[in-house]
Design an enzyme around this catalytic site. Structure first.
Site, PDB file in Angstrom:
ATOM      1  N   SER A  44       0.764  -1.216  -0.101  1.00 21.66           N
ATOM      2  CA  SER A  44       0.054  -0.022   0.020  1.00 21.66           C
ATOM      3  C   SER A  44       0.915   1.121  -0.222  1.00 21.66           C
ATOM      4  O   SER A  44       1.718   1.410  -0.778  1.00 21.66           O
ATOM      5  CB  SER A  44      -1.078  -0.140   1.381  1.00 21.66           C
ATOM      6  OG  SER A  44      -1.988   0.590   1.068  1.00 21.66           O
ATOM      7  N   ASP A 196      -5.182  -4.664  -1.946  1.00 25.57           N
ATOM      8  CA  ASP A 196      -4.335  -4.268  -1.276  1.00 25.57           C
ATOM      9  C   ASP A 196      -3.397  -5.431  -0.513  1.00 25.57           C
ATOM     10  O   ASP A 196      -3.985  -6.453  -0.135  1.00 25.57           O
ATOM     11  CB  ASP A 196      -4.970  -3.359  -0.171  1.00 25.57           C
ATOM     12  CG  ASP A 196      -3.981  -2.475   0.692  1.00 25.57           C
ATOM     13  OD1 ASP A 196      -3.095  -2.969   1.267  1.00 25.57           O
ATOM     14  OD2 ASP A 196      -4.092  -1.167   0.497  1.00 25.57           O
TER      15      ASP A 196
END
Length: 356
Positions: A44, A196
């Site tokens: 991320s 993610d």
């Protein structure tokens, strides 16, 4: 890196705007000429920092890495000027960084609970992708002239972790690592869909152990393990669950590293074959724990500068206290991670004293 006599790998957690804390940490570490960064992993926001760090160092210049990190985060804050997610006047008056009372934030939370990004954002518009394409040179990132780079993502269909490595780091790989499923469509790469990386490795540690020769791993942690205040509202409960989930993969990897250490040292196994590791951590857990999870969406320049300064101070303290131990022994012994499980013998206080 000429003049470097200590080598480390760096693992960078994700956490939205809180990634500016890691920017500050990296900025301070890059000032240490005797510290060589051999490998870096991230998920991320940690992936963004990892790519910027790798690209800068690929040019052979620490200063280039510092400048690229700054340009990227400045561009993030510039883009946020047009975002509806802003602090209220009252928040600014009392010095609160959270967005809970922001009308734009409240509306976005409601929409996320009723509409998926496939309905709410059918064109999959993501300003962050434009920043990635503008600031990162993937030919340079994949050139092999900088640290080894590992970006974590989550395979949507299988639920398994995915690690993107050089020379396959692309804008899509970076966006996959940062794809929050309630905000954006899954990123499709070679017929697979990814979310993610924080769900399955925040950040991924084992690629650093298995695929670099460096034995020292420095974790830059954003998400606190512990929050003292009990969540009571629906929003607070949801956010704490999210935080626990994003730390869960890290806890599991740290437990595995602990048991690996146990086998190597107490079964007298070949260290070269089993990849012994020394673990370090930079974290401002108390300060970050006082920040609302909603502040991860606050990309206001003042807030990013605040986090950057906190990261630099925290890294400076860590260097003063632990730099001479890099290459010698671990400086972080997370005993609490082994509660409710078989605690490795190496975490016993007496054995620790023998190690030191």
């Amino acid at each position: 890196m000429p003049g470097a006599d200590r080598q480390i790998d760096i693992a960078l957690q994700g956490g939205g705007a809180h990634g500016a804390f890691s920017w500050g940490v990296l900025d301070r570490l890059l000032e240490e000429e005797s510290l060589e960064i051999s490998g870096v992993s991230g998920a991320s926001a940690g992936a963004m920092n990892a790519v910027a760090l790798t690209q800068g160092l690929a040019t052979g210049s620490r200063q280039a890495a510092r400048e690229l990190l700054e340009r990227y985060w400045r561009a993030v804050s510039d883009a946020a000027r047009f975002s509806p997610l802003k602090r209220t006047i009252w928040d600014k008056m009392v010095g609160r960084w959270s967005l809970e009372f922001s009308p734009g934030f409240v509306v976005s939370q409601y929409l996320q609970q009723t509409l998926s990004p496939y309905q709410l954002n059918p064109l999959d518009i993501n300003p962050l992708r434009d920043l990635v394409i503008e600031h990162f040179d993937f030919d340079l990132v994949n050139s092999g002239k900088g640290p080894k780079l590992f970006l974590g993502a989550t395979n949507v269909r299988s639920g398994l972790p995915k690690i993107f490595r050089q020379p396959q780091i692309t804008a899509d790989a970076v966006m996959a690592s940062a794809c929050l499923p309630f905000l954006f469509k899954a990123v499709e790469i070679d017929g697979e869909a990814y979310w993610d990386g924080g769900y399955m490795g925040n950040p991924p540690l084992f690629p650093l152990i298995d695929e670099t020769e460096t034995r020292d791993i420095l974790l830059v942690q954003i998400n606190p393990f512990r929050r003292e205040e009990l969540p009571r509202t629906a929003y607070e409960i949801q956010n704490r669950l999210n935080e626990i989930t994003f730390n869960g993969s890290l806890i599991k990897e740290m437990r595995s590293i602990g048991f690996l250490w146990e086998m190597i040292h107490h079964e007298q196994l070949d260290r070269a074959a089993y990849r012994d590791a020394r673990v370090h951590r930079i974290s401002a857990e108390k300060e970050m724990g006082r920040m609302s999870v909603s502040s991860k969406l606050n990309a206001e320049r003042r807030f990013l500068d605040h986090l950057f300064a906190l990261g630099r101070r925290t890294a400076d303290t860590w260097l003063d206290e632990n730099f001479d131990k890099v290459g010698v022994k671990s400086t972080w012994y997370p005993d609490f991670l082994f509660e409710e499980s078989l605690e490795p013998a190496h975490l016993d206080d007496k054995k620790r004293e023998i190690q030191s």
